[in-house]
Design a protein around this motif. Structure first.
Motif, PDB file in Angstrom:
ATOM      1  N   LEU A  49       0.829  -1.208   0.000  1.00  0.00           N
ATOM      2  CA  LEU A  49       0.000   0.000   0.000  1.00  0.00           C
ATOM      3  C   LEU A  49       0.863   1.258   0.000  1.00  0.00           C
ATOM      4  O   LEU A  49       0.603   2.208  -0.743  1.00  0.00           O
ATOM      5  CB  LEU A  49      -0.928  -0.019   1.222  1.00  0.00           C
ATOM      6  CG  LEU A  49      -2.208   0.808   1.119  1.00  0.00           C
ATOM      7  CD1 LEU A  49      -3.116   0.246   0.035  1.00  0.00           C
ATOM      8  CD2 LEU A  49      -2.942   0.847   2.444  1.00  0.00           C
ATOM      9  N   LYS A  50       1.913   1.257   0.832  1.00  0.00           N
ATOM     10  CA  LYS A  50       2.793   2.426   0.896  1.00  0.00           C
ATOM     11  C   LYS A  50       3.556   2.623  -0.408  1.00  0.00           C
ATOM     12  O   LYS A  50       3.775   3.760  -0.845  1.00  0.00           O
ATOM     13  CB  LYS A  50       3.766   2.278   2.060  1.00  0.00           C
ATOM     14  CG  LYS A  50       3.142   2.495   3.435  1.00  0.00           C
ATOM     15  CD  LYS A  50       4.192   2.441   4.527  1.00  0.00           C
ATOM     16  CE  LYS A  50       3.602   2.806   5.880  1.00  0.00           C
ATOM     17  NZ  LYS A  50       4.610   2.759   6.976  1.00  0.00           N
ATOM     18  N   ALA A  51       3.965   1.532  -1.040  1.00  0.00           N
ATOM     19  CA  ALA A  51       4.686   1.647  -2.312  1.00  0.00           C
ATOM     20  C   ALA A  51       3.777   2.206  -3.399  1.00  0.00           C
ATOM     21  O   ALA A  51       4.207   3.039  -4.220  1.00  0.00           O
ATOM     22  CB  ALA A  51       5.241   0.285  -2.722  1.00  0.00           C
ATOM     23  N   LEU A  52       2.512   1.791  -3.412  1.00  0.00           N
ATOM     24  CA  LEU A  52       1.565   2.317  -4.398  1.00  0.00           C
ATOM     25  C   LEU A  52       1.315   3.807  -4.173  1.00  0.00           C
ATOM     26  O   LEU A  52       1.063   4.551  -5.120  1.00  0.00           O
ATOM     27  CB  LEU A  52       0.244   1.547  -4.321  1.00  0.00           C
ATOM     28  CG  LEU A  52       0.279   0.079  -4.739  1.00  0.00           C
ATOM     29  CD1 LEU A  52      -1.096  -0.552  -4.561  1.00  0.00           C
ATOM     30  CD2 LEU A  52       0.755  -0.083  -6.180  1.00  0.00           C
ATOM     31  N   ALA A  53       1.394   4.220  -2.908  1.00  0.00           N
ATOM     32  CA  ALA A  53       1.181   5.633  -2.576  1.00  0.00           C
ATOM     33  C   ALA A  53       2.439   6.470  -2.766  1.00  0.00           C
ATOM     34  O   ALA A  53       2.398   7.698  -2.629  1.00  0.00           O
ATOM     35  CB  ALA A  53       0.693   5.757  -1.142  1.00  0.00           C
ATOM     36  N   GLY A  54       3.561   5.822  -3.046  1.00  0.00           N
ATOM     37  CA  GLY A  54       4.820   6.547  -3.201  1.00  0.00           C
ATOM     38  C   GLY A  54       5.436   6.960  -1.886  1.00  0.00           C
ATOM     39  O   GLY A  54       6.236   7.896  -1.830  1.00  0.00           O
ATOM     40  N   LEU A  55       5.109   6.250  -0.819  1.00  0.00           N
ATOM     41  CA  LEU A  55       5.609   6.594   0.513  1.00  0.00           C
ATOM     42  C   LEU A  55       6.850   5.806   0.903  1.00  0.00           C
ATOM     43  O   LEU A  55       7.385   6.025   1.993  1.00  0.00           O
ATOM     44  CB  LEU A  55       4.502   6.354   1.553  1.00  0.00           C
ATOM     45  CG  LEU A  55       3.233   7.190   1.368  1.00  0.00           C
ATOM     46  CD1 LEU A  55       2.179   6.802   2.396  1.00  0.00           C
ATOM     47  CD2 LEU A  55       3.553   8.678   1.463  1.00  0.00           C
ATOM     48  N   LEU A  56       7.284   4.897   0.038  1.00  0.00           N
ATOM     49  CA  LEU A  56       8.484   4.109   0.299  1.00  0.00           C
ATOM     50  C   LEU A  56       9.388   4.120  -0.928  1.00  0.00           C
ATOM     51  O   LEU A  56       8.888   4.118  -2.062  1.00  0.00           O
ATOM     52  CB  LEU A  56       8.117   2.658   0.608  1.00  0.00           C
ATOM     53  CG  LEU A  56       7.494   2.312   1.966  1.00  0.00           C
ATOM     54  CD1 LEU A  56       7.148   0.818   1.986  1.00  0.00           C
ATOM     55  CD2 LEU A  56       8.441   2.652   3.097  1.00  0.00           C
ATOM     56  N   PRO A  57      10.706   4.096  -0.729  1.00  0.00           N
ATOM     57  CA  PRO A  57      11.597   3.908  -1.877  1.00  0.00           C
ATOM     58  C   PRO A  57      11.331   2.539  -2.504  1.00  0.00           C
ATOM     59  O   PRO A  57      11.215   1.535  -1.795  1.00  0.00           O
ATOM     60  CB  PRO A  57      12.996   3.971  -1.257  1.00  0.00           C
ATOM     61  CG  PRO A  57      12.817   4.623   0.075  1.00  0.00           C
ATOM     62  CD  PRO A  57      11.449   4.250   0.540  1.00  0.00           C
TER      63      PRO A  57
END
Length: 255
Positions: A49-57
């Protein structure tokens, strides 16, 4: 012609140090529908979910409504995707009204104040989430469930076409869980794309689509009624659950 998918990802990878936590994930999130991400603890649900939101490298490609995530400005991203994290934070001294008003920041220029539309939007979500009686209370004065509802109000006030939520009903009682479900259904009827991570499989089975994560990989994406999904859930949960159809709903029971 509207795009069939609100978010697509190709070859998505996330590492924590040298440890891979998300491995070569390809996924397409249906526009205007509710997709729920499920799996065991540590399966990679929140990371996805965070990767889809751009919140993780991450490495790989993520497209949001047809645009590559890396090309979106911070303001574009904030207006396109609203986020509610599992441990979402808010200033403890802010009132509930002010917390929900934070959701309107992506539409305000630097130094500007809330306009009539901002105030009307906040009022709407205070009413829908039954927060009116709490609107003047500080966040620090709220119970865990009330706090979660206030933070949900902040995410909903963005009125983004995509809403991403990680365990959005943690510490929320059953009546408010029911209200949350109604809100999700209303959002999708209004063509909002909802993506949530849920531990509660019974609630997850009410979604339009499920994504089953296992050991950092996407094991299966399917509709709740798909027999292949049922088989995959039984396998992942070591046959310690049973899946039945009861009163036109899929019910997951522990064994």
């Amino acid at each position: 012609m509207k795009a069939a998918y609100a978010i697509t990802a190709k070859g998505l990878n996330v590492h924590r140090g040298q440890l891979p936590v998300l491995c070569d994930v390809d996924v397409s999130i249906h526009a205007g529908q509710w997709t729920c991400v499920v799996g065991l603890n540590g399966a990679g649900k929140t990371t996805l979910l965070k990767a889809l939101a751009g919140l993780l490298p991450s490495t790989g490609d993520v497209f949001v409504r047809g645009r590559h995530l890396r090309t979106l400005t911070a303001k574009d991203r904030a207006q396109s995707m609203a986020w509610l994290g599992q441990q979402a934070q808010g200033s403890e001294d802010l009132s509930v009204n002010d917390v929900v008003m934070l959701g309107r920041l992506p539409y305000q220029s630097l130094g500007s104040t809330a306009d009539v539309n901002d105030m009307a939007t906040v009022q709407t979500w205070l009413e829908k989430l039954q927060l009116l009686a709490l609107k003047d209370k500080r966040l620090a004065q709220l119970s865990a469930g009330e706090r979660q509802r206030a933070l949900l109000g902040r995410a909903l006030a963005v009125q983004a076409p995509i809403l991403l939520m990680d365990e959005p009903i943690a510490n929320v009682d059953l009546p408010n869980q029911s209200d949350w479900l109604k809100t999700v259904y209303q959002l999708t009827q209004q063509h909002t794309t909802v993506v949530s991570v849920l531990h509660d499989l019974n609630l997850a089975m009410r979604a339009d689509h499920l994504i089953l994560m296992h050991q950092g990989r996407l094991l299966l994406q399917a509709k709740p009624e798909d027999p292949l999904l049922h088989q995959a859930l039984l396998h992942v949960f070591a046959h310690r659950i049973a899946i039945h159809r009861v009163a036109d709903q899929w019910v997951v029971l522990p064994l």
